[in-house]
Design a protein around this motif. Structure first.
Motif, short mmCIF file in Angstrom:
data_model
loop_
_atom_site.label_atom_id
_atom_site.label_comp_id
_atom_site.label_asym_id
_atom_site.label_seq_id
_atom_site.Cartn_x
_atom_site.Cartn_y
_atom_site.Cartn_z
N SER A 150 0.83 -1.21 0.00
CA SER A 150 0.00 0.00 0.00
C SER A 150 0.86 1.25 0.00
CB SER A 150 -0.97 0.00 1.18
OG SER A 150 -0.29 0.09 2.42
N LYS A 151 1.92 1.27 0.79
CA LYS A 151 2.75 2.48 0.84
C LYS A 151 3.60 2.65 -0.42
CE LYS A 151 0.83 2.70 4.78
NZ LYS A 151 -0.36 1.86 5.00
N LYS A 152 3.99 1.54 -1.04
CA LYS A 152 4.69 1.65 -2.31
C LYS A 152 3.76 2.23 -3.38
CE LYS A 152 7.72 -2.32 -1.39
NZ LYS A 152 9.02 -1.64 -1.41
N LEU A 153 2.51 1.82 -3.36
CA LEU A 153 1.53 2.37 -4.30
C LEU A 153 1.22 3.83 -3.98
CD1 LEU A 153 -0.92 -0.66 -4.55
CD2 LEU A 153 0.67 0.11 -6.32
N ILE A 154 1.05 4.12 -2.69
CA ILE A 154 0.72 5.48 -2.29
C ILE A 154 1.86 6.44 -2.63
CG2 ILE A 154 0.38 6.95 -0.24
CD1 ILE A 154 -1.33 4.59 0.88
N HIS A 155 3.08 5.97 -2.62
CA HIS A 155 4.19 6.84 -3.04
C HIS A 155 3.98 7.31 -4.46
CE1 HIS A 155 8.12 8.52 -3.72
NE2 HIS A 155 8.33 7.66 -4.72
N ASP A 194 -0.02 13.33 -17.80
CA ASP A 194 -0.67 13.00 -19.07
C ASP A 194 -1.16 11.56 -19.11
OD1 ASP A 194 -0.12 15.57 -20.04
OD2 ASP A 194 1.90 14.96 -20.64
N ASP A 195 -0.54 10.69 -18.32
CA ASP A 195 -0.95 9.29 -18.33
C ASP A 195 -0.45 8.63 -17.06
OD1 ASP A 195 -2.08 6.92 -19.45
OD2 ASP A 195 -0.06 6.25 -19.98
N VAL A 196 -1.20 7.64 -16.58
CA VAL A 196 -0.79 6.82 -15.45
C VAL A 196 -0.84 5.36 -15.89
CG1 VAL A 196 -1.39 6.04 -13.13
CG2 VAL A 196 -1.59 8.46 -13.70
N ALA A 197 0.29 4.70 -15.85
CA ALA A 197 0.36 3.28 -16.25
C ALA A 197 -0.06 2.42 -15.07
CB ALA A 197 1.76 2.94 -16.72
N PHE A 198 -1.37 2.45 -14.79
CA PHE A 198 -1.88 1.84 -13.57
C PHE A 198 -1.51 0.36 -13.47
CE2 PHE A 198 -5.23 -0.40 -11.19
CZ PHE A 198 -5.19 0.30 -9.99
N ALA A 199 -1.79 -0.40 -14.51
CA ALA A 199 -1.52 -1.83 -14.45
C ALA A 199 -0.03 -2.11 -14.23
CB ALA A 199 -2.00 -2.51 -15.74
N ASP A 200 0.84 -1.32 -14.87
CA ASP A 200 2.29 -1.51 -14.71
C ASP A 200 2.72 -1.16 -13.29
OD1 ASP A 200 2.44 -2.23 -17.36
OD2 ASP A 200 3.09 -0.26 -18.06
N ILE A 201 2.14 -0.11 -12.73
CA ILE A 201 2.47 0.29 -11.35
C ILE A 201 2.12 -0.82 -10.38
CG2 ILE A 201 1.77 1.83 -9.48
CD1 ILE A 201 1.58 4.07 -11.59
N VAL A 202 0.91 -1.34 -10.50
CA VAL A 202 0.46 -2.40 -9.60
C VAL A 202 1.30 -3.66 -9.80
CG1 VAL A 202 -1.45 -3.90 -8.96
CG2 VAL A 202 -1.87 -1.48 -9.43
N ARG A 262 -4.24 -5.17 -5.68
CA ARG A 262 -3.76 -5.98 -6.80
C ARG A 262 -4.66 -5.86 -8.03
NH1 ARG A 262 0.06 -10.68 -5.13
NH2 ARG A 262 0.83 -9.90 -3.13
N LEU A 263 -5.47 -4.83 -8.08
CA LEU A 263 -6.29 -4.60 -9.26
C LEU A 263 -5.41 -4.34 -10.48
CD1 LEU A 263 -9.27 -2.26 -8.27
CD2 LEU A 263 -9.36 -4.69 -8.84
N ASP A 264 -5.81 -4.87 -11.62
CA ASP A 264 -5.03 -4.57 -12.83
C ASP A 264 -5.75 -3.58 -13.75
OD1 ASP A 264 -7.07 -6.15 -13.80
OD2 ASP A 264 -5.78 -7.81 -14.43
N SER A 314 -8.37 5.67 -0.78
CA SER A 314 -9.07 6.72 -1.54
C SER A 314 -8.06 7.68 -2.16
CB SER A 314 -10.03 7.48 -0.63
OG SER A 314 -11.09 6.65 -0.21
N HIS A 315 -7.05 8.04 -1.40
CA HIS A 315 -5.99 8.91 -1.93
C HIS A 315 -5.29 8.25 -3.11
CE1 HIS A 315 -2.41 11.30 -2.32
NE2 HIS A 315 -1.63 10.43 -1.70
N PHE A 316 -4.94 6.98 -2.97
CA PHE A 316 -4.25 6.28 -4.04
C PHE A 316 -5.08 6.24 -5.32
CE2 PHE A 316 -3.82 2.13 -6.25
CZ PHE A 316 -2.62 2.40 -6.91
N PHE A 317 -6.31 5.75 -5.22
CA PHE A 317 -7.12 5.60 -6.43
C PHE A 317 -7.48 6.94 -7.06
CE2 PHE A 317 -7.80 1.27 -4.81
CZ PHE A 317 -7.57 0.55 -5.98
N SER A 318 -7.70 7.94 -6.23
CA SER A 318 -8.02 9.26 -6.76
C SER A 318 -6.87 9.82 -7.58
CB SER A 318 -8.36 10.21 -5.61
OG SER A 318 -8.56 11.52 -6.08
N GLN A 319 -5.66 9.72 -7.06
CA GLN A 319 -4.51 10.27 -7.78
C GLN A 319 -4.13 9.43 -9.00
OE1 GLN A 319 -3.24 13.20 -7.48
NE2 GLN A 319 -4.61 13.66 -5.77
N MET A 320 -4.54 8.15 -9.00
CA MET A 320 -4.35 7.33 -10.20
C MET A 320 -5.34 7.70 -11.29
SD MET A 320 -1.70 5.32 -9.74
CE MET A 320 -1.01 6.81 -8.98
#
Length: 465
Positions: free
Chosen positions: A48-53, A74-82, A169-171, A190-196
């Motif tokens: 969680s903290k690695k993602l929140i960073h 401009d873009d967030v590589a969500f699947a790659d981040i997770v 672990r959502l992709d 909520s902070h993580f998903f909002s900023q993603m």
């Protein structure tokens, strides 16, 4: 029936006890149904903290114009981040398993385990059937906790939803995420998903978010979150449902006001419950409290002779850092035969939302009537570097007894999780509030916010910042 000197149940914090026992020459069994590292490594603190960073970085870019820098996300590589975070923690867990299997004197059972009696644990066979029965004079229960889904919410059996285990672990990034809950897990995710890039709606029972924190801190955090998220606070969720692919949350206030909140994904983040039932502690005669937490004494012994409990399942504190401290004591008591009472000097905790929150000791609402104390505050904006940071109304608050005792300290703002450490180190070392206030702080570090709060509580005036 394999007989051991000690059996450790749970491979999170318990893994540290098992390694220490094996190194001390004890024939040791370690039972863990999942990956070693437990909740923290696999489904909690670390991922969680690695993602929140990543979320913090995205947020900093989005607000760069506030300091005169033109930038955009401009873009967030969500699947790659997770995937990157998942791979990192998985490799760490697998390395722990390799070390456990190769450690002399340690037998690792990666299987379900349950008490049969006070000193016997049955582990499942490879096909899920009954397997070995392990016996030991000494047992350490480090069985952890899991996400809690309230029985009071109708429809959870029929409606797809996420817990914190799944959400990390959502992709695929949800377009609209509804979060049920208002505690630290709800706030952080909520902070993580909002900023993603998700639109996040929070439905919480309390009048503020994180309402167990200091009231002023909780109020400030709630104000900050209201700017970034849709909030429905003071609502009790009564039902969830799926309607044409959407998740719909139904909730109501005490006055009967009702709402329905739709989203394409639903996260239930309403706290955690101990795994005492999963380990069948009742078969061992181990006493639990009304919430299922295993009851322990000052030496972390349960109601059964030579059976100890540590970490989330014991419920003293539900933090990884407190569990690690308890593991140290149990190694001393259960492995080396000492009788030391556990102490938690300077215990603090943090919430990695935006803004961050950190807390030590009591809040004002926790202080008994008739206790004399002083309150000192210092805003980030009252310090040189703090004023240069993004303005989220951050501050530190110090609660000081009439004898100079540090009763509590609460921080909301950038790097709060780091700043609290000077206070818990001082408390652990026996320092009083005036010592913190008079300690020379680097200028213009943001730690001057802490100093300012304690100087205010001790009526020492401004430190000249």
């Amino acid at each position: 029936m394999p007989d051991y000197d000690i059996v450790v149940l749970g491979g999170g914090t318990g893994n540290r006890v098992a390694e220490a026992a094996a190194d001390a020459g004890m024939e040791t069994a370690l039972v863990e149904r999942g990956r070693l590292g437990g909740t923290c490594l696999n489904r909690g603190c670390n991922p969680s903290k690695k993602l929140i960073h990543r979320a913090d970085v995205a947020e900093a870019v989005r607000h760069a114009d506030e300091v005169g820098i033109e930038a955009s996300v401009d873009d967030v590589a969500f699947a790659d981040i997770v995937a990157d975070v998942t791979e990192t923690v998985t490799e760490a867990a697998e390395e722990k398993a390799r070390r456990a299997r190769n450690r002399s004197g340690l037998t690792f059972y990666q299987a379900e385990g349950q008490f049969v009696d006070a000193h016997t644990v049955e582990v499942a066979g490879g096909d899920g059937s009954s397997g070995d029965r392990l016996t030991a004079e000494r047992i350490v229960l480090a069985g952890g906790s899991r996400p809690m889904v309230p029985d009071s919410i109708d429809g959870t059996d029929e409606t797809p939803f996420l817990t914190s285990d799944d959400a990390l672990r959502l992709d695929t990034l949800p377009d609209r995420l509804v979060v049920v809950g208002g505690g630290y897990i709800a706030v952080e995710l909520s902070h993580f998903f909002s900023q993603m890039g998700s639109d996040v709606t929070i439905v919480g029972h309390g009048e503020t978010l994180v309402d167990r924190e200091d009231a002023a801190v909780a109020q400030r955090l709630t104000e900050a979150y209201r700017k970034e998220h849709e909030l429905h606070l003071g609502f009790r969720v009564t039902a969830v449902a799926e309607d044409d692919g959407e998740r719909v949350v139904t909730a109501e206030t005490e006055d009967g006001e009702g709402i329905e909140v739709p989203g394409d994904r639903l996260l239930i983040a309403t706290g955690r419950t101990p795994n005492s039932d999963s380990w069948n502690v009742s078969a061992a005669g181990i006493e639990t409290d009304g919430k299922g937490f295993v009851e322990t004494d000052e030496q972390l012994r349960t109601s059964v002779d030579s059976v100890y409990a540590i970490g989330d399942i014991a419920g003293n504190y539900m933090f990884k850092h407190s569990g690690d401290k308890e593991a140290e004591y149990v190694v001393g008591n259960a492995v080396h035969g000492r009788e030391r009472s556990v102490e938690y000097p300077g215990m603090s905790h943090a919430i990695f939302g935006s803004p961050q929150v950190a807390s030590l000791g009591r809040t004002e609402s926790d202080i008994d009537d008739g206790v004399d104390y002083e309150v000192g505050t210092c805003a980030y904006d009252d310090t040189a570097l703090g004023a240069a940071l993004r303005d989220q109304g951050g501050f530190a608050k110090a609660l000081v007894g009439s004898d100079g005792e540090v009763i509590g300290c609460h921080v909301i703002g950038p790097e709060a999780s780091t700043m609290i450490h000077e206070v818990n180190t001082a408390v652990a070392a026996g320092a009083d509030a005036e010592r913190i206030a008079e300690t020379i702080h680097i200028h213009p570090a943001i730690s001057e916010v802490i100093q300012g709060a304690f100087r205010d509580a001790c009526d020492l005036g401004s430190p000249g910042i």
